[in-house]
Design a protein around this motif. Structure first.
Motif, mmCIF file in Angstrom:
data_model
loop_
_atom_site.group_PDB
_atom_site.id
_atom_site.type_symbol
_atom_site.label_atom_id
_atom_site.label_comp_id
_atom_site.label_asym_id
_atom_site.label_seq_id
_atom_site.Cartn_x
_atom_site.Cartn_y
_atom_site.Cartn_z
ATOM 1 N N UNK A 1 -7.419 4.051 -4.967
ATOM 2 C CA UNK A 1 -7.019 3.173 -6.063
ATOM 3 C C UNK A 1 -6.021 2.117 -5.589
ATOM 4 N N UNK A 2 -5.166 2.495 -4.647
ATOM 5 C CA UNK A 2 -4.211 1.531 -4.100
ATOM 6 C C UNK A 2 -4.945 0.412 -3.372
ATOM 7 N N UNK A 3 -5.976 0.767 -2.607
ATOM 8 C CA UNK A 3 -6.758 -0.251 -1.907
ATOM 9 C C UNK A 3 -7.492 -1.148 -2.907
ATOM 10 N N UNK A 4 -7.976 -0.559 -3.995
ATOM 11 C CA UNK A 4 -8.646 -1.366 -5.026
ATOM 12 C C UNK A 4 -7.658 -2.353 -5.655
ATOM 13 N N UNK A 5 -6.444 -1.887 -5.913
ATOM 14 C CA UNK A 5 -5.419 -2.749 -6.515
ATOM 15 C C UNK A 5 -5.075 -3.907 -5.579
ATOM 16 N N UNK A 6 -4.949 -3.613 -4.292
ATOM 17 C CA UNK A 6 -4.633 -4.654 -3.313
ATOM 18 C C UNK A 6 -5.813 -5.609 -3.156
ATOM 19 N N UNK B 1 -4.842 -14.263 -3.794
ATOM 20 C CA UNK B 1 -3.736 -14.705 -4.644
ATOM 21 C C UNK B 1 -2.421 -14.281 -3.994
ATOM 22 N N UNK B 2 -2.268 -12.994 -3.750
ATOM 23 C CA UNK B 2 -1.055 -12.493 -3.102
ATOM 24 C C UNK B 2 -1.251 -12.262 -1.606
ATOM 25 N N UNK B 3 -2.416 -11.723 -1.249
ATOM 26 C CA UNK B 3 -2.631 -11.302 0.130
ATOM 27 C C UNK B 3 -3.827 -12.001 0.767
ATOM 28 N N UNK B 4 -3.771 -12.122 2.070
ATOM 29 C CA UNK B 4 -4.857 -12.732 2.841
ATOM 30 C C UNK B 4 -6.115 -11.877 2.717
ATOM 31 N N UNK C 1 0.833 -1.202 0.000
ATOM 32 C CA UNK C 1 0.000 0.000 0.000
ATOM 33 C C UNK C 1 0.870 1.255 0.000
ATOM 34 N N UNK C 2 1.890 1.259 0.832
ATOM 35 C CA UNK C 2 2.787 2.422 0.903
ATOM 36 C C UNK C 2 3.546 2.597 -0.406
ATOM 37 N N UNK C 3 3.948 1.488 -1.008
ATOM 38 C CA UNK C 3 4.680 1.552 -2.282
ATOM 39 C C UNK C 3 3.803 2.123 -3.389
ATOM 40 N N UNK C 4 2.547 1.709 -3.428
ATOM 41 C CA UNK C 4 1.641 2.171 -4.482
ATOM 42 C C UNK C 4 1.293 3.653 -4.334
ATOM 43 N N UNK C 5 1.098 4.099 -3.112
ATOM 44 C CA UNK C 5 0.692 5.496 -2.899
ATOM 45 C C UNK C 5 1.875 6.455 -2.911
ATOM 46 N N UNK C 6 3.071 5.939 -2.679
ATOM 47 C CA UNK C 6 4.250 6.808 -2.611
ATOM 48 C C UNK C 6 5.376 6.301 -3.497
ATOM 49 N N UNK C 7 5.028 5.834 -4.679
ATOM 50 C CA UNK C 7 6.035 5.351 -5.618
ATOM 51 C C UNK C 7 7.020 6.473 -5.952
#
Length: 414
Positions: free
Chosen positions: A296-301, A307-310, A279-285
């Motif tokens: 949008x970051x939360x939607x992506x996660x 698949x990737x996350x619980x 989340x931090x990486x997506x919002x602060x790339x």
């Protein structure tokens, strides 16, 4: 806030101030929500009265019995309500305190990393001090530190990435009702999750992720092993801290690194930090063109749940941060532009917003804080709503610097 006799406290109330210094008591946090009768007994032991924050208390707690009667005799005017100016002054006070915590923790972590580079030594007391500062501020006023993290991190370096990850992890751990020991471990693990990067060549660390070659990517991934090896040698730290450094890039489908762990092979804290780190990486790339809004970051996660996350943790984080996370830049239905600066857990749709542009697009001097929940028609229906979340790149750096200056530097009511 309301001053209440400790004999009348109930579970769910948020204790903001005591009638004596916090350091003279056994309480770990400066500000907390009462969760059990033992805490009430402790408060009664140390204090006669405490100040209770209604907004941060459980919505199930009624404060009507503690408020002055609205009845009037012989035309006597009703008692005055809290002045909006006082609320604004409190907001600036909270932001100034959050700024102090953020700057001190960032500076301390830089010192810790520099000390390790020079002497192969991590100053554990300094790390613990950083963690307690973040936890204390999150418990006192989570909105201020999260907002500051969002604004401050647009020109970030590795230390600030770790500080931001620590802030979000602590906020999430609080939401998950972690006990003090668990929360301290989670916060420490978040702060040190990327410590292995100090062993990487500077040429790799200084590059943006999308600029790395395949060989450099493989080399950069070694930071997880480096970090784990470093932290396992420090007996003062819980073993979970090293495990998080080792496993925060593992994914539940087995496609993570460095060991390809799956599902239950990944610890709960490593799963949490993995999600927060993403989340931090997506919002602060580091590349502004690749930055996403908080929503949008939360939607992506969310798209990567199972698949990737619980899935349970992803859904929990969304509930914790809300539909419009703190720091989101939003367009209101009257054409104004604002930034979300506060919200209640029981009302994510109507947060508090700092208006920074009026409907004509003009920059507002000074900005104005409004609680959308207060704008309702005669039938009680909301009339001022968020129309949409704006893209990160639609808000330039000058505007963000302006917001930060208004929120933090002045430290005075508007």
């Amino acid at each position: 806030m309301i001053e209440i006799d400790t004999k009348k406290l109930v579970i769910g109330m948020y204790v903001a101030r005591l009638d004596r210094p916090w350091l003279e008591t056994s309480f770990l946090f400066q500000g907390f929500r009462i969760e059990n009768n033992h805490q009430i007994e402790q408060l009664q032991t140390f204090c006669k009265t405490v100040k209770i924050d209604e907004e941060q208390s459980s919505p199930l707690v009624s404060f009507e019995a503690f408020k002055p009667s609205t009845g009037r005799l012989n035309g006597t005017p009703p008692p005055p309500t809290a002045a909006p100016q006082d609320q604004k002054a409190r907001f600036y006070e909270d932001m100034a305190q959050a700024k102090s915590v953020y700057d001190n923790v960032s500076g301390s972590l830089n010192k810790v990393l520099t000390e390790f580079r020079l002497n192969n030594y991590i100053a554990i007391p300094e790390v613990k001090s950083c963690v307690q500062s973040v936890i204390g501020n999150i418990m006192h006023n989570p909105n201020a530190l999260v907002l500051l993290s969002n604004l401050r991190s647009k020109h970030q370096h590795s230390a600030k990435h770790s500080v931001n990850t620590c802030i979000y992890a602590t906020l999430f751990g609080r939401y998950l009702a972690f006990n003090p020991e668990q929360l301290a471990t989670l916060s420490t693990a978040a702060l040190l999750h990327d410590v292995g990067e100090i062993m990487l060549p500077k040429t790799i660390v200084d590059k943006k992720p999308d600029e790395l070659s395949a060989e450099e990517i493989a080399q950069s991934q070694l930071h997880t092993q480096y970090g784990a090896d470093m932290l396992r040698k420090i007996t003062e730290l819980p073993a979970e801290v090293a495990e998080v450094a080792h496993s925060h890039h593992e994914r539940i489908d087995g496609n993570g690194y460095p060991r390809g762990l799956k599902e239950t092979e990944i610890t709960l804290m490593a799963k949490i930090i993995g999600i927060i780190n993403e989340y931090e990486r997506l919002t602060n790339n580091p590349n502004p063109k690749l930055q996403l809004s908080s929503s949008d970051a939360l939607k992506a996660i969310y798209a990567l749940r199972d698949s990737c996350f619980d899935a349970g943790l992803v859904e929990g984080l969304i509930k914790c941060l809300g539909i419009y996370p703190i720091g989101s830049v939003v367009l209101l239905n009257n054409g104004s532009t604002g930034i979300v600066i506060g919200m209640r857990q029981d009302n994510h749709l109507l947060p508090t917003v700092m208006i920074i542009r009026d409907p004509t697009g003009e920059l507002r001097h000074p900005p104005k804080a409004i609680n959308l929940d207060k704008f309702r028609d005669k039938e009680g229906k909301p009339i001022l709503l968020i129309s949409k979340v704006l893209e990160v790149n639609s808000v330039d750096d000058d505007l963000r610097d302006y917001i930060l200056a208004e929120l933090v530097t002045k430290n005075k009511p508007m």
